[in-house]
Design a protein around this motif. Sequence first.
Motif, short mmCIF file in Angstrom:
data_model
loop_
_atom_site.label_atom_id
_atom_site.label_comp_id
_atom_site.label_asym_id
_atom_site.label_seq_id
_atom_site.Cartn_x
_atom_site.Cartn_y
_atom_site.Cartn_z
N GLU A 186 2.73 1.96 -3.24
CA GLU A 186 1.91 2.39 -4.36
C GLU A 186 1.28 3.75 -4.11
O GLU A 186 1.10 4.55 -5.03
N PHE A 187 0.94 4.02 -2.84
CA PHE A 187 0.31 5.30 -2.54
C PHE A 187 1.30 6.45 -2.74
O PHE A 187 0.94 7.50 -3.28
N THR A 188 2.53 6.28 -2.28
CA THR A 188 3.52 7.34 -2.50
C THR A 188 3.78 7.55 -3.99
O THR A 188 4.00 8.68 -4.44
N ALA A 212 -7.26 8.83 -4.22
CA ALA A 212 -6.09 7.99 -4.52
C ALA A 212 -5.82 7.03 -3.38
O ALA A 212 -5.51 5.85 -3.59
N ALA A 213 -5.94 7.51 -2.14
CA ALA A 213 -5.69 6.65 -0.99
C ALA A 213 -6.69 5.50 -0.94
O ALA A 213 -6.33 4.34 -0.69
N VAL A 254 -5.98 2.91 -3.89
CA VAL A 254 -4.79 2.09 -3.66
C VAL A 254 -5.02 1.12 -2.51
O VAL A 254 -4.63 -0.05 -2.58
N LYS A 255 -5.64 1.58 -1.44
CA LYS A 255 -5.90 0.70 -0.30
C LYS A 255 -6.80 -0.47 -0.69
O LYS A 255 -6.51 -1.63 -0.37
N PHE A 289 0.81 -1.22 0.00
CA PHE A 289 0.00 0.00 0.00
C PHE A 289 0.84 1.27 0.00
O PHE A 289 0.67 2.15 -0.83
N ALA A 301 1.49 7.12 -6.29
CA ALA A 301 0.30 7.84 -6.76
C ALA A 301 0.40 9.33 -6.44
O ALA A 301 0.02 10.19 -7.24
#
Length: 539
Positions: free
Chosen positions: A28-30, A78-79, A82-83, A25, A32
């Motif tokens: 990928e979030f960073t 986005a969070a 991705v989560k 997570f 994004a």
Amino acid sequence: KIEIDNEASERYTVLRIDALDTIGFLYEFTNALALNGIYIARVMIDSVGNRVRDTLYVTDARGQKITDPDKQRQLRAAAVLVKHFTHLLPRSPNPEAALLHFRNFMGQLFMRPDWPDELATLERPEVLEALARLLGVSDFLWEDFLRMQYDNLFPVVRDVDALAHPKTKETWRRELEAALRAAPDIEAKREALNTFKDREMFRVDMRHILGYITEFGQFSSELTDLAEVVVEAAYRLCDEELRAQYGEPRLEDGSPAGLSVCALGKCGGRELGYASDIELMFIFAGNGETTGPRVITTAEYYERLVHMFLQTIRARREGIFEIDLQLRPYGRMGSMAVSLEAFRRYFGPDGPAWAYERQALVKLRPIAGDPELGRQIEALRDQFVYSGEPFDVKAMRAMRERQIRHFVTGGTFNAKFSPGGLVDLEYLVQGLQITHGHRHPDLRRTNTREAMEALAKAGILSPGEYERLREAHIFLRRLINALRMVRGNARDLTVPPMDSEEFAFLARRLGYGDDLTRLHQDLTRHTTYVRELNARLLR
């Protein structure tokens, strides 16, 4: 829980995320955030049981706090995306590949001006699960279908429910006709035809990957229906363009000279799969002249038509919907368009056709053009193939030896060409059809599965032989489809070594889970039986 705080720090927006811990997570979030032009100054991670509390100190690209409501909405969206996606990763056949491809997917998603609005449907669990499965199938699928057809991927995945329902041949025909009518000129029509082809092939592939096609043969049937609609439309498009210049092609007696587009191979047998080419033969009634304004011979007219046809249908990648005319008389040295008389002379009993070329006619099936001419060609096919002469087993064995030397690497198993592979099974069925088809007209089937059923009904295959051969056929077809899906190479059908990661992935794709031994045992069992039955029944 996602909290955006602009009070706790003088310089940064503080983003707090409290959620279940999922693999990949934060990574990928960073990524994004970077794609959205958001700079990360500091990250703090605190885990409590199976939950994680991530605190990120961020600014926009100018080093300012994120105060704009739209930008904050994008952060939250986005969070969430991705989560949810990383939570579903374990359901992907290849989580590592899915994660890598998801990053690319996010990059293209963020380029869409209205992407936050579109996330409402993407956040649905069934949509994200479908996305995880698709992105984890293979690098080939991502590179050649998902990434290159991103405009097709997003609406297809977003409307997952629609994939549950197949489109009929008539529906495809209407949709393509409407697209061609809307195109203003010949080049625009070609573009519309290929866009339709790629989009609908993509849809059928997605239906299969996501498990909406469950019956054996249904996948092939849908692909073949689509191929016939595209071939028929491309033929009409070329014919209309040429008639505007040269008029109607006619025979020497002045009557119309029709043309039949005949499918062979997998298309003829309605057995298309992943990365299949389309084997065709263009046969016209006979020579004469066109009616003008510009007058050329009928043979020249149809030769030009085939050349134009080949330029009209574009293969996205070698071997995938690639038009193959090599089964025509004299192969690459022969004319693109074949007259009925030339067909008769070449494939007739005294003609120069090799035994394997006549054998290939077992699969011949008219799919477009003049229906009456198509029926004449089928009658000739039956006359030449089902003459009452037994199958030339010696010529077939010599052909198989050449194929094995050419296509099979020593110490490996090729699912198509190795002894006991799909070619041995198909040649066995075709050999029995040719030997017994003169006395049993019902054996004259172009589809292998239907031919096996007819052989069993005629008593030529025993019930036990039929059942085991049918199981082997299903297994080998599924194996080849899986290999092509994973690799994207229509010609590389070598089964990977059992101790390789690729074999493990192949096993998961075929529904064996982690039971690699069972896949290996099934491969050995089916191919051994095909080899033994081929040797026993074809002597």
